[in-house]
Scaffold this active site. Structure first.
Site, PDB file in Angstrom:
ATOM      1  N   GLU A   1       0.853  -1.194   0.000  1.00 57.76           N
ATOM      2  CA  GLU A   1       0.000   0.000   0.000  1.00 57.76           C
ATOM      3  C   GLU A   1       0.880   1.233   0.000  1.00 57.76           C
ATOM      4  O   GLU A   1       1.857   1.303   0.750  1.00 57.76           O
ATOM      5  CB  GLU A   1      -0.899   0.069   1.247  1.00 57.76           C
ATOM      6  CG  GLU A   1      -2.039  -0.911   1.305  1.00 57.76           C
ATOM      7  CD  GLU A   1      -2.890  -0.698   2.568  1.00 57.76           C
ATOM      8  OE1 GLU A   1      -2.826   0.412   3.161  1.00 57.76           O
ATOM      9  OE2 GLU A   1      -3.603  -1.635   2.967  1.00 57.76           O
TER      10      GLU A   1
ATOM     11  N   GLU B   1      -9.056   9.280   5.296  1.00 53.65           N
ATOM     12  CA  GLU B   1      -9.215   7.838   5.104  1.00 53.65           C
ATOM     13  C   GLU B   1     -10.209   7.522   3.984  1.00 53.65           C
ATOM     14  O   GLU B   1     -10.128   6.463   3.359  1.00 53.65           O
ATOM     15  CB  GLU B   1      -9.684   7.169   6.400  1.00 53.65           C
ATOM     16  CG  GLU B   1      -8.607   6.987   7.433  1.00 53.65           C
ATOM     17  CD  GLU B   1      -7.583   5.939   7.011  1.00 53.65           C
ATOM     18  OE1 GLU B   1      -7.984   4.877   6.508  1.00 53.65           O
ATOM     19  OE2 GLU B   1      -6.378   6.193   7.192  1.00 53.65           O
TER      20      GLU B   1
ATOM     21  N   LYS C   1     -15.535   4.287   5.203  1.00 53.94           N
ATOM     22  CA  LYS C   1     -14.384   4.007   6.059  1.00 53.94           C
ATOM     23  C   LYS C   1     -14.428   4.896   7.300  1.00 53.94           C
ATOM     24  O   LYS C   1     -14.715   6.093   7.216  1.00 53.94           O
ATOM     25  CB  LYS C   1     -13.071   4.243   5.305  1.00 53.94           C
ATOM     26  CG  LYS C   1     -12.776   3.202   4.232  1.00 53.94           C
ATOM     27  CD  LYS C   1     -11.325   3.246   3.794  1.00 53.94           C
ATOM     28  CE  LYS C   1     -10.418   2.657   4.837  1.00 53.94           C
ATOM     29  NZ  LYS C   1      -9.018   2.527   4.366  1.00 53.94           N
TER      30      LYS C   1
END
Length: 390
Positions: free
Chosen positions: A266, A329, A323
């Site tokens: 990520e 986020e 989220k």
């Protein structure tokens, strides 16, 4: 003639598999397809989007049936996830692991190119809620994969956050946190035995947000800057991501695993955030992700490991409106929920024309590795056997 037929069968059909080293991430640029949202395009539209963008490597955080079905026959290579909530059961029971692999992996092969299984996500370095179950789950899933004769097709991994590290600057000083070592060492030993990489979720965005006074934002965004020097190795770093990757290499070397590869599972930059997240802007997100694409396209390593080509999955495909946490986020997506681009880094958005979709399907519906070549190789082998058996 019988010996000749057997030899031909081996070299045409079995040989391509006999020397395969399993690798979940076969490119340099992949993407995370998170789905914590209630407004995303359907999986078939996502396939069209990914093909238009020419993104082949995809990671999801579960093994969603609708996604795996739609990815069938597309040539897209996917890493599925065993969620953290499943670790306790899979760790405790080998049969449970076998059932999970049969239902979520074997059932879709070879048409859906499942290249890897990520066992949990960012398990170590946090609350320790699942830490004690990670290694057992990894071993049981690998045993199931091995018994099903898929160990040369599907790689087993787990992704770590940077919370597993201590003293990450300069990179050469990085080691694993004391409270992580008891879990990390045996995990790395097992991964070393089966040839799995160390998977790292690396975010220059988060590092900059944590310490903006001491980190130059240009250094975090791959922009021209004085960079940073490592006094121990005498190496120079012109961007923060390379330094984060080399910090992981240093920790691995300190733990006794110098040869293990680091893959970034990520990385990304938020395009919108709360009032205290001033770095989360469209311009910064565009700059980071555009420059990241250019950096990965060079297919080069880091200062500490120049021969290990950097490979990374970008986070994320879409903004995810459900989220939890700060606004940032929910705003890491390269694309908006309607499939249009969040900002321009060279990717097209969703194609509305059915003719365009058909053209993409005909042009890009190629197989991948074992998955795509299986039928072709089998057909060729059968043809040769028929010819030489006469």
């Amino acid at each position: 003639m019988k010996i000749l037929r057997v030899s031909l069968f081996f070299f045409i059909f079995l040989a391509p598999f006999a020397f395969v080293t399993v690798q979940a991430f076969t490119g340099t640029y992949g993407i995370n397809y998170g789905r914590i949202a209630n407004n995303l395009p359907s999986p078939d539209e996502v396939v069209t989007l990914l093909k238009a963008a020419k993104i082949r490597n995809v990671r999801i955080y579960d093994a969603d049936q609708s996604v795996l079905k739609e990815f069938s026959g597309t040539g897209l290579e996917i890493v599925v996830g065993l969620p953290n909530g499943n670790l306790r059961d899979v760790s405790a029971d080998g049969d449970h692991a076998m059932n999970w692999v049969q239902d979520n992996v074997l059932a879709y092969l070879p048409d859906t190119c499942i290249r890897g299984i990520a066992i949990g996500n960012e398990v170590l370095g946090g609350s320790d809620q699942f830490s004690g179950f990670l290694l057992g789950a990894v071993k049981n899933v690998y045993d199931a994969v091995n018994k099903l004769k898929l160990s040369d097709v599907v790689q087993i991994t787990t992704a770590h956050s940077q919370a597993v590290f201590a003293n990450s600057f300069p990179p050469s000083s990085c080691v694993f946190q004391d409270n992580v070592v008891q879990y990390m060492k045996p995990l790395l030993e097992f991964f070393s035995q089966i040839g799995s990489p160390f998977c790292l979720n690396a975010y220059p965005f988060l590092a900059y947000m944590y310490d903006p006074e001491h980190i130059d934002i240009n250094y975090a965004l791959f922009l021209p800057t004085e960079g940073a020097n490592d006094p121990k190795t005498k190496l120079h770093y012109d961007n923060l991501l390379d330094a984060q990757i080399d910090a992981a290499y240093a920790a691995l070397e300190d733990a006794g695993f110098k040869k293990m590869e680091v893959i970034v599972t990520e990385t990304g930059w938020a395009s919108h955030g709360d009032e205290n997240e001033s770095a989360a802007t469209v311009n910064n997100a565009r700059t980071y992700n555009y420059n990241l694409r250019k950096r990965l396209a060079k297919m080069k390593g880091t200062p500490l490991r120049p021969k290990n080509v950097v490979r990374a999955y970008v986070f994320a495909l879409f903004n995810e409106n459900l989220k939890p946490g700060p606004t940032s986020e929910r705003n890491f997506g390269l694309f908006k929920p309607d499939g249009s681009i969040s900002y321009d880094i060279g990717f097209p958005g969703l194609k509305s024309s059915s003719a365009d979709s058909l053209l993409l399907s005909l042009k890009d519906n190629r197989g991948c590795g074992w998955c795509g070549c299986y039928t072709i190789i089998l057909t060729m082998a059968t043809a040769f056997l028929l010819v030489f058996s006469r």
